[in-house]
Design a protein around this motif. Sequence first.
Motif, PDB file in Angstrom:
ATOM      1  N   UNK A   1      70.567  26.401  47.042  1.00 23.25           N
ATOM      2  CA  UNK A   1      69.195  25.697  46.892  1.00 23.25           C
ATOM      3  C   UNK A   1      69.394  24.946  45.801  1.00 23.25           C
TER       4      UNK A   1
ATOM      5  N   UNK B   1      60.881  27.389  39.912  1.00 21.91           N
ATOM      6  CA  UNK B   1      60.377  27.544  41.294  1.00 21.91           C
ATOM      7  C   UNK B   1      61.161  28.572  42.078  1.00 21.91           C
ATOM      8  N   UNK B   2      62.551  28.180  42.058  1.00 25.18           N
ATOM      9  CA  UNK B   2      63.549  29.269  42.620  1.00 25.18           C
ATOM     10  C   UNK B   2      63.543  30.284  42.244  1.00 25.18           C
TER      11      UNK B   2
ATOM     12  N   UNK C   1      62.037  23.089  35.784  1.00 24.14           N
ATOM     13  CA  UNK C   1      60.769  23.489  36.689  1.00 24.14           C
ATOM     14  C   UNK C   1      61.417  23.855  38.114  1.00 24.14           C
ATOM     15  N   UNK C   2      62.229  23.116  38.486  1.00 20.61           N
ATOM     16  CA  UNK C   2      62.969  23.611  39.896  1.00 20.61           C
ATOM     17  C   UNK C   2      63.490  24.710  39.814  1.00 20.61           C
TER      18      UNK C   2
ATOM     19  N   UNK D   1      60.225  32.288  43.595  1.00 22.20           N
ATOM     20  CA  UNK D   1      60.390  32.426  45.132  1.00 22.20           C
ATOM     21  C   UNK D   1      61.040  33.711  45.325  1.00 22.20           C
TER      22      UNK D   1
END
Lengths: 305, 335
Positions: free
Chosen positions: B15, B314-315, B310-311, B318
């Motif tokens: 991802x 998020x991962x 930021x990505x 999650x």
Amino acid sequence: MTDTSVIEAPRSQWRDIWDQFRTHKGAMLGLIVVGMLLTFVIIGPLFWRAEPILVDPDAAKMILGRNKPPTWDHPFGTDQVARDIMARLMLGGKVSLAVGFVAMAVAIFVGTLIGVLAGYFRRLDGPLMRLTDLFLSLPLLPLLLVLVFLYGQAMRNAFGINLGTFFIIVIGIGLTSWMQVARIVRGQVLALKEQEFVLAARSIGTGSTNIILRHVLPNVVSPVMIAATLGIANAIITESVLSFLGQGFQPDFPTWGSMLNYAYNNQTYPIQMIWPGVAISLTVLSVNYIGDGLRDALDPRIRGR
Amino acid sequence: MLTYILRRLLVAIPTLILISIVIFLLVDLAPGSPASEIPLTVPPEVRARILESLGVNEPIHVRYLLWAKQFFWTEPLHGIDAAFGTDWAGDSQRLISYQSRVPVFAYIWQRLPQTLTVIGSAYLLAVLIALPIGIYSAYRQYSWFDQVGTFVSMIGFSVPTFFTGLLMIMLFTTKLGLFPSIFDTNLRVTDWSSFLKMLHQMTLPVVVLALFNAAEISRYTRSSVLENLGLDYVRTARAKGLSERKVILKHVLRNSLIPVVTVIALGMPTIFAGAIVTEQVFKINGIGAALIGAIVANDLPVVVTIAFITAVLIVFFNLIADILYGILDPRIRYD
């Protein structure tokens, strides 16, 4: 002559939905407010002919007319270069609402397309859903800012300043908010395609395209409608955030977000901040209430009780 | 459980790679070459080295690999060097901010504490407000408390944070003069009085962010508690004579908080995005302000790095949400 029972006229499904929707007070109020706002921004400029963008070339008159409080000539006052705020609110609202509707349409189109394809064709399901998951874990607001920043100039060169900005914002918001719709639609389609009427359609030789268009899509309309209302609210907020951060439309071209940004840098006259802020909040609040009412009205478990 | 966590970690890696490809392509396909984006103020020899480390004339996949190497290899090495005084990275070119000409990660590292204190306390406050309100309005469904709560939370997430922020500034700073509207980043918390001062200047931004998030969390809590209240085990608990207090706080709450915890974990990255706006309104010198500043100044390396960080967040969250769900809900099995 014993049979006196009245046979009720057959009622359409949409009639039932409307009857249920009408009982939701918040949603009805929201509908009225949105109707009034639409009238204000669409019909309003036909009667209110003040200049929203250009500054009065007569410098003395312009300076004397700056930052005026509300009067009969200017019901919402004037801004710091003496333009009528009501005219700007009308034009800005038209832009903000247009961005909301068009971005929502883009998101719904992409989301429905991907959702239907993933739900209907088993081979596409895995890759398309991975794509959806990927988009869900992207940092949307930062990416949107980067997108507008990197591609905005090219779009402005291609389509003109305001139209180019409009396109890039609408496409950006649309491409970053279709994921929920795709998930909802996929789930619905997965359940629908196992049902008898789809089997019946297939057994008389209907092709996939026709099954999707005539039998599957009409049955996913209601969840998509709810998602669409909430999508409008989301798009309006996102556009105003972009404009507020100075990355949306040019500052002299009004949208509710950029007017707020403009007024924020001119804090001596807080009244100028209130109007666009209230307009955004009121729109989003009403649209959210309409979405709430639609959800109740379209849910067959609640309807008719 | 451990195998599950390991498997989720392994899924997170592709991802992240995909996200990095998306971000790279977004920047790479943009009109204008990277060379033209480097401002003229950057000295020519640094400019040449930046261009070389970007691999300007190489094909696109080589450029991506060079870019990824910079992110995942060179920069961590420099980080290790700075922390332990080693010299692993040698004199390899670092990612340089065009604007301030310091390494991007050092620049972001400076900005991080402000963002984290404000966001962290805002989110904590939001959860503390939202849970009791959500539980009570579900328990007394359709009471006036519930009606008011629902209305307020509807307003809470309909009114954008920049408008609530501006209203707060107008009311508490301009009219009443109670709180400052500009965040003093140089303030160091060393003793009690400076701590109070910090608290004082954090109040407005924290409250604005907290209200927005509390609205969402309280609605989730309410619907989750409502769902549980109708279940059989609640009737059993009441039938065996437990006090209402025990039924709600021990039985219902435990079960209904499972989805809420996931929502809270998943909401962490969104509050990061919300912070961009709040930082702009209250002039907090954090990550969000750095992002906006970098965009305005055409500072591409900083923009890309912040987007990517930021990505990663998020991962990461999650992942946390998934693992928490597995720990909290014994009905879910992963083997």
